[in-house]
Design a protein around this motif. Structure first.
Motif, PDB file in Angstrom:
ATOM      1  N   SER A 106       0.841  -1.203   0.000  1.00  0.00           N
ATOM      2  CA  SER A 106       0.000   0.000   0.000  1.00  0.00           C
ATOM      3  C   SER A 106       0.873   1.248   0.000  1.00  0.00           C
ATOM      4  N   TYR A 107       1.944   1.158   0.762  1.00  0.00           N
ATOM      5  CA  TYR A 107       2.881   2.285   0.827  1.00  0.00           C
ATOM      6  C   TYR A 107       3.488   2.531  -0.556  1.00  0.00           C
ATOM      7  N   TYR A 108       3.818   1.406  -1.203  1.00  0.00           N
ATOM      8  CA  TYR A 108       4.380   1.514  -2.554  1.00  0.00           C
ATOM      9  C   TYR A 108       3.388   2.201  -3.497  1.00  0.00           C
ATOM     10  N   TYR A 109       2.117   1.733  -3.450  1.00  0.00           N
ATOM     11  CA  TYR A 109       1.096   2.342  -4.310  1.00  0.00           C
ATOM     12  C   TYR A 109       0.974   3.835  -4.014  1.00  0.00           C
ATOM     13  N   MET A 110       1.092   4.172  -2.722  1.00  0.00           N
ATOM     14  CA  MET A 110       0.956   5.587  -2.355  1.00  0.00           C
ATOM     15  C   MET A 110       2.081   6.411  -2.987  1.00  0.00           C
ATOM     16  N   ILE A 111       3.332   5.959  -2.787  1.00  0.00           N
ATOM     17  CA  ILE A 111       4.432   6.798  -3.290  1.00  0.00           C
ATOM     18  C   ILE A 111       4.499   6.807  -4.815  1.00  0.00           C
ATOM     19  N   GLU A 112       3.847   5.819  -5.418  1.00  0.00           N
ATOM     20  CA  GLU A 112       3.772   5.828  -6.885  1.00  0.00           C
ATOM     21  C   GLU A 112       2.490   6.503  -7.375  1.00  0.00           C
ATOM     22  N   LYS A 113       1.771   7.131  -6.459  1.00  0.00           N
ATOM     23  CA  LYS A 113       0.534   7.868  -6.746  1.00  0.00           C
ATOM     24  C   LYS A 113      -0.579   6.990  -7.317  1.00  0.00           C
ATOM     25  N   LYS A 114      -0.540   5.695  -7.008  1.00  0.00           N
ATOM     26  CA  LYS A 114      -1.641   4.816  -7.451  1.00  0.00           C
ATOM     27  C   LYS A 114      -2.630   4.731  -6.288  1.00  0.00           C
ATOM     28  N   PHE A 115      -3.230   5.875  -6.000  1.00  0.00           N
ATOM     29  CA  PHE A 115      -4.038   5.985  -4.790  1.00  0.00           C
ATOM     30  C   PHE A 115      -5.247   5.041  -4.768  1.00  0.00           C
ATOM     31  N   ARG A 116      -5.746   4.693  -5.926  1.00  0.00           N
ATOM     32  CA  ARG A 116      -6.930   3.820  -5.959  1.00  0.00           C
ATOM     33  C   ARG A 116      -6.614   2.436  -5.393  1.00  0.00           C
ATOM     34  N   ASP A 117      -5.359   2.013  -5.524  1.00  0.00           N
ATOM     35  CA  ASP A 117      -4.987   0.674  -5.037  1.00  0.00           C
ATOM     36  C   ASP A 117      -4.553   0.668  -3.576  1.00  0.00           C
ATOM     37  N   VAL A 118      -4.472   1.849  -2.984  1.00  0.00           N
ATOM     38  CA  VAL A 118      -3.960   1.930  -1.604  1.00  0.00           C
ATOM     39  C   VAL A 118      -5.027   1.469  -0.622  1.00  0.00           C
ATOM     40  N   ARG A 119      -4.617   0.566   0.297  1.00  0.00           N
ATOM     41  CA  ARG A 119      -5.496   0.197   1.419  1.00  0.00           C
ATOM     42  C   ARG A 119      -5.103   1.108   2.583  1.00  0.00           C
ATOM     43  N   VAL A 120      -5.973   2.081   2.833  1.00  0.00           N
ATOM     44  CA  VAL A 120      -5.617   3.142   3.777  1.00  0.00           C
ATOM     45  C   VAL A 120      -5.240   2.595   5.157  1.00  0.00           C
ATOM     46  N   ASP A 121      -5.992   1.581   5.624  1.00  0.00           N
ATOM     47  CA  ASP A 121      -5.730   1.084   6.989  1.00  0.00           C
ATOM     48  C   ASP A 121      -4.386   0.370   7.125  1.00  0.00           C
ATOM     49  N   SER A 122      -3.760   0.009   6.010  1.00  0.00           N
ATOM     50  CA  SER A 122      -2.455  -0.644   6.156  1.00  0.00           C
ATOM     51  C   SER A 122      -1.285   0.329   5.945  1.00  0.00           C
ATOM     52  N   LEU A 123      -1.622   1.591   5.796  1.00  0.00           N
ATOM     53  CA  LEU A 123      -0.556   2.606   5.668  1.00  0.00           C
ATOM     54  C   LEU A 123      -0.047   3.024   7.048  1.00  0.00           C
ATOM     55  N   PRO A 124       1.160   3.576   7.142  1.00  0.00           N
ATOM     56  CA  PRO A 124       1.575   4.165   8.419  1.00  0.00           C
ATOM     57  C   PRO A 124       0.569   5.259   8.818  1.00  0.00           C
ATOM     58  N   LYS A 125       0.303   5.349  10.111  1.00  0.00           N
ATOM     59  CA  LYS A 125      -0.771   6.226  10.605  1.00  0.00           C
ATOM     60  C   LYS A 125      -0.731   7.642  10.052  1.00  0.00           C
ATOM     61  N   GLN A 126       0.505   8.187   9.944  1.00  0.00           N
ATOM     62  CA  GLN A 126       0.609   9.602   9.583  1.00  0.00           C
ATOM     63  C   GLN A 126       0.063   9.923   8.186  1.00  0.00           C
ATOM     64  N   TYR A 127      -0.050   8.870   7.338  1.00  0.00           N
ATOM     65  CA  TYR A 127      -0.497   9.128   5.970  1.00  0.00           C
ATOM     66  C   TYR A 127      -1.993   8.883   5.762  1.00  0.00           C
ATOM     67  N   ARG A 128      -2.654   8.252   6.732  1.00  0.00           N
ATOM     68  CA  ARG A 128      -4.027   7.770   6.473  1.00  0.00           C
ATOM     69  C   ARG A 128      -4.992   8.893   6.090  1.00  0.00           C
ATOM     70  N   ASP A 129      -5.044   9.944   6.912  1.00  0.00           N
ATOM     71  CA  ASP A 129      -5.977  11.038   6.618  1.00  0.00           C
ATOM     72  C   ASP A 129      -5.607  11.713   5.301  1.00  0.00           C
ATOM     73  N   PHE A 130      -4.306  11.843   5.106  1.00  0.00           N
ATOM     74  CA  PHE A 130      -3.817  12.491   3.885  1.00  0.00           C
ATOM     75  C   PHE A 130      -4.305  11.734   2.646  1.00  0.00           C
TER      76      PHE A 130
END
Lengths: 214, 310
Positions: A106-130
């Motif tokens: 999920s973190y990988y998808y986030m930094i690659e801007k593939k936000f649709r594939d990101v599972r928010v709850d498995s991200l580090p806490k600081q990024y979830r709301d963002f």
């Protein structure tokens, strides 16, 4: 005096001298990666390189590849944070040996801007709301979430992910924050980016700053 | 209702309330053990700075008594009296003693350490008293690590001094090389001929140019090491985790510089065993220091430390 000793030893509280080597490689990986993060953002290339080598060497001393994948991913994220394109090839090279549901993905998808594939709850806490805000294209909230991030490297990474939506004040604020930590490399990279968005009057100031920093 | 009847009713109500409150107070105090008989015991201490009147005496985490009097004796000792409820005197036996524990966090506590299998002692007896200082015991544990750190740093210090010393083997070799290269400066092909290949002579020339800079940086590292050494000499490390990290940084720096010297040392080392030995010693010392730093880090971190994504 006693207080000073106390503070030093608080770190040692609960610790005992261990005779085994259990988990030592994990600690070394983590510590070396922490050092790498700091040196990299500070622009101390040589020290960063040595720390990264140590982190990778210790991460590769076990069959548990998760720490190694995190190091690769962390390196990629730091590149993204200082506005350097990185496809995270090292992380992807471990794709076939890692669990498909690993939180790193999920973190990988986030930094690659593939936000649709990101599972928010498995991200580090600081990024979830963002990420939630970005998914809704609510960039105003996303900017607020960045400002609320305590970890400056997280703020840099998050900012880089929505850099097209940042105005010069947002970038200026980020640079001021980064300056508090002395993260020279990040400052220079973001100053260069600021130059692309700012007015002529500001340009001179940025040029002067860049000249001093370089 | 007439005025007189009202007065009687108020009087009865007040009386019942007072009786009720008195009973409530009595039962509360009884429950708290106020009417239970207490016995006095005592112990000698060197100082009263870690306890006061009212400080509880605990047994297995439960309060069994409290300090009720502290006297200063003519020989400078502190004579402490403490009260124990009758039902708890069974724990105070011949082998029982009091332990003052000074934890790293929180206030000091006095505990009764006893084994129930020994005969109970009579009230007014004087018990033994021990002090367990967690801070001191941790310092004692930390001492061997500090000694190791110190010896490794001193070793590095000696080696860097040896490297930069004008009489040191490296400097002597360098000086010889410098003379040779100066003589052959106008004839590069001759240097190449002496060294056997172009690559070697190029390496040496470059290394000579950077040696001065390297040595000055190594000396700076040595100065930093000496600063840390001073703190270790004082017997106290600075109150931060930065110390192992600083040492680490310095050693990494030394290692880096050593790598820079590789070209030169390898070229010269073939004919100078001292330099090769020196290099091996440094590598060994740096490796030892790294191992030591890892063990210091292990001490101050939890076992499940994970890589944190930025």
């Amino acid at each position: 005096m006693r207080l000073a000793i106390l503070f030093t030893l608080i770190f040692l509280a609960g610790c005992s001298f261990k005779s085994d080597n259990l988990g030592a490689w994990k600690k070394e990986t983590s510590n070396s990666f922490e050092s790498y993060t700091k040196y990299y953002l500070e622009g101390k290339t040589r020290l960063a390189s040595v720390s990264l080598k140590r982190a990778l060497a210790s991460a590769k001393s076990s069959a548990d590849l998760r720490p190694l994948s995190k190091v690769y991913l962390g390196v990629c994220a730091l590149h993204v944070g200082v506005l350097i394109d990185d496809k995270c090839d090292d992380f992807l090279s471990l794709d076939d040996v890692l669990d498909k549901n690993d939180s790193s993905r999920s973190y990988y998808y986030m930094i690659e801007k593939k936000f649709r594939d990101v599972r928010v709850d498995s991200l580090p806490k600081q990024y979830r709301d963002f990420v939630k805000a970005v998914k809704k294209s609510d960039f105003k909230s996303a900017k607020q979430d960045i400002k609320a991030m305590k970890n400056i490297s997280s703020a840099l990474i998050a900012s880089s992910l929505i850099k097209e939506h940042l105005n010069s004040d947002d970038i200026d604020f980020l640079i001021q924050r980064t300056s508090l930590y002395g993260y020279k490399k990040a400052i220079i990279r973001w100053l260069k980016f600021l130059k692309t968005t700012s007015t002529t009057k500001k340009d001179r100031k940025i040029d002067k700053l860049l000249k001093i920093l370089n | 209702m007439s005025y007189n009847k009202m007065k009687i009713a108020v009087g009865i109500f007040t009386f019942i309330t007072i009786i009720f409150l008195s009973f409530a107070l009595f039962f509360i105090l009884k429950y708290k053990g106020m009417f239970e008989k207490s016995y006095t015991y005592a112990f000698y201490a060197n100082s009263a700075k870690d306890f006061d009147i009212g400080t509880p005496i605990k047994y297995s985490g439960f309060k069994i008594g409290y300090i009720n009097k502290i006297d200063f004796t003519y020989d400078g000792k502190v004579f402490v009296h403490f009260l124990v409820k009758a039902k708890n005197t069974k724990w105070i036996n011949k082998r029982a003693y009091l332990l003052l524990r000074k934890p790293l966090l929180g206030s000091s506590t006095i505990s009764l350490i006893a084994n129930a299998n020994y005969p109970v002692i009579t009230p007014n007896a004087i018990l033994s008293y021990e002090v367990q200082d967690d801070i001191n015991s941790l310092i004692v544990q930390l001492k061997p690590v500090l000694i190791n750190v110190k010896s490794v740093i001193k070793n590095i210090d000696l080696l860097t001094k040896e490297l930069s010393s004008p009489k040191g083997s490296l400097m002597r070799s360098m000086s010889n090389l410098e003379k040779i290269t100066a003589k052959f400066a106008n004839s590069k092909s001759m240097v190449d001929a002496v060294m056997g290949e172009k690559k070697s002579s190029k390496n040496i020339t470059q290394s000579i140019e950077s040696l001065k800079e390297i040595m000055s940086e190594v000396q700076k590292s040595t100065q930093k090491i000496n600063k840390i050494l001073k703190h270790v000499d004082n017997g106290i490390i600075k109150p931060s985790k930065k110390i192992p990290k600083n040492i680490n940084d310095i050693l990494e720096d030394v290692k880096k510089k050593l790598r820079k010297l590789d070209g030169l040392v390898n070229a010269v080392g073939k004919s100078d065993k001292d330099i090769v030995l020196l290099k091996e010693q440094i590598l060994l010392a740096v490796d030892k220091a790294n191992g030591l730093i890892n063990s210091v880090n292990s001490l101050i971190q939890s076992d499940d430390k994970k890589v944190q994504l930025p």
